[in-house]
Design an enzyme around this catalytic site. Structure first.
Site, mmCIF file in Angstrom:
data_model
loop_
_atom_site.group_PDB
_atom_site.id
_atom_site.type_symbol
_atom_site.label_atom_id
_atom_site.label_comp_id
_atom_site.label_asym_id
_atom_site.label_seq_id
_atom_site.Cartn_x
_atom_site.Cartn_y
_atom_site.Cartn_z
ATOM 1 N N LEU A 120 22.869 37.312 26.965
ATOM 2 C CA LEU A 120 23.297 35.956 27.296
ATOM 3 C C LEU A 120 22.734 34.946 26.307
ATOM 4 C CD1 LEU A 120 24.916 34.666 29.584
ATOM 5 C CD2 LEU A 120 22.794 34.473 30.888
ATOM 6 N N ASP A 162 18.069 50.132 39.624
ATOM 7 C CA ASP A 162 19.241 50.231 40.499
ATOM 8 C C ASP A 162 20.099 51.427 40.060
ATOM 9 O OD1 ASP A 162 21.351 49.500 38.571
ATOM 10 O OD2 ASP A 162 20.565 47.457 38.681
ATOM 11 N N ASN A 200 16.622 49.693 34.235
ATOM 12 C CA ASN A 200 16.931 49.270 35.604
ATOM 13 C C ASN A 200 16.580 50.368 36.600
ATOM 14 O OD1 ASN A 200 17.821 46.952 34.496
ATOM 15 N ND2 ASN A 200 19.996 47.414 34.692
ATOM 16 N N HIS A 258 12.301 53.519 33.882
ATOM 17 C CA HIS A 258 11.356 52.915 34.822
ATOM 18 C C HIS A 258 11.546 53.418 36.250
ATOM 19 C CE1 HIS A 258 10.814 49.310 31.870
ATOM 20 N NE2 HIS A 258 10.233 50.402 31.468
ATOM 21 N N THR A 264 18.582 42.855 27.947
ATOM 22 C CA THR A 264 17.145 43.082 28.113
ATOM 23 C C THR A 264 16.370 42.059 27.297
ATOM 24 O OG1 THR A 264 15.325 44.662 27.814
ATOM 25 C CG2 THR A 264 17.268 44.992 26.422
ATOM 26 N N SER A 265 15.278 41.555 27.894
ATOM 27 C CA SER A 265 14.563 40.422 27.298
ATOM 28 C C SER A 265 13.700 40.817 26.106
ATOM 29 C CB SER A 265 13.667 39.782 28.361
ATOM 30 O OG SER A 265 12.735 40.739 28.822
#
Ligand code: NAD
Length: 230
Positions: free
Chosen positions: A198, A90, A88, A105, A172-173
């Protein structure tokens, strides 16, 4: 017990920061190729600078959620035995109280000078082309790692993955490399691995254990388990 935690956009979703791929593969309505590649910046710097200025402003209105707070609690107990690696950009981990955060990142709050390479905190919108505080040129770009660029801190992550007892990936995907491959490295060095997401990710099958649900529920419960066993 040494632990490496990898977080992705899913941990910030419940703080109101949209993820990347959940809505038709767009990021806030933009195609990734139009805002998150060096080619996009060369083609249309104004759009890219405005995009990251907007993301930075939006994140200032977001608050850390129970998942960020639980990881800060884990660090308070494990200290240097925890490495928190995030994809992230943020700053919600830091605002939750985490001190040792490796931003693979980059970071929305930081600018990178294209000429002198200096990284500096952003004081005003980059779209207004402010001067680099080090060299004075108006050549600042967001200090985020775009597709095709090398993530920060990979050497430190590799060492931590080789030495850890547990590796946990949260929200994370598994679609962005090299982070998607961390589970293989950790497994190769004998760590127990767990995914909290999720739904199933692209790499769920590579983990020893997978739990599905909201990060705000799963992460505090997992941290409680780790601390009870420590
Ligand atoms: P991604 O958007 O590709 O995937 C998000 C993942 O989170 C999905 O697997 C989804 O199932 C899961 N998820 C969504 N809501 C969740 C919840 N409430 N609880 C648990 N899981 C949830 O994210 P990525 O894998 O981190 O890759 C995205 C890239 O985009 C990164 O490189 C990152 O730099 C950038 N990005 C960052 C932010 C941010 O800083 N918050 C936001 C969007 C994109």
């Amino acid at each position: 017990m040494r632990v490496v935690v990898l977080t992705g956009a899913g941990i910030s979703a419940e703080s109101g920061v949209p993820t990347f791929r959940d809505v038709g593969g767009l990021w806030e309505g933009y195609r990734v190729e139009d805002v998150a590649t060096p080619e996009a910046f060369a083609r249309d710097p104004d759009t890219v600078l405005r995009f990251y200025d907007e993301r930075r402003h939006a994140v200032t209105f977001a608050e850390p959620n129970p998942a960020h707070l639980a990881l800060a609690r884990l660090e308070a107990s494990l200290g240097d035995d925890l490495l928190l690696v995030t994809q992230n950009i943020d700053d919600l981990h830091e605002r939750a109280g985490s001190r040792r955060v490796l931003h693979l990142h980059g970071d929305l709050g930081s600018a990178l000078c294209e000429v002198c390479g200096t990284r500096s905190p952003i004081a005003e919108d980059l779209a207004g082309r402010p001067a680099c505080p080090a060299c004075g040129r108006p050549t600042l770009r967001p200090d985020v790692v775009w597709f095709g660029e090398l993530p920060y801190g990979l050497d430190e992550v590799d060492v931590a993955l080789a030495e850890c007892d547990r590796f946990v990936a949260i929200g994370t995907s598994g679609a962005v490399h090299p982070a998607a491959g961390f589970v293989l490295t950790a497994t190769g060095f004998g760590a127990a691995t767990m995914e909290l997401n999720l739904v199933e990710s692209d790499v769920s099958l590579l983990f020893d254990e997978v739990r599905h649900g909201l990060a705000s529920m799963l992460v505090p419960a997992w941290v409680d388990e780790v601390l009870a066993a420590a």
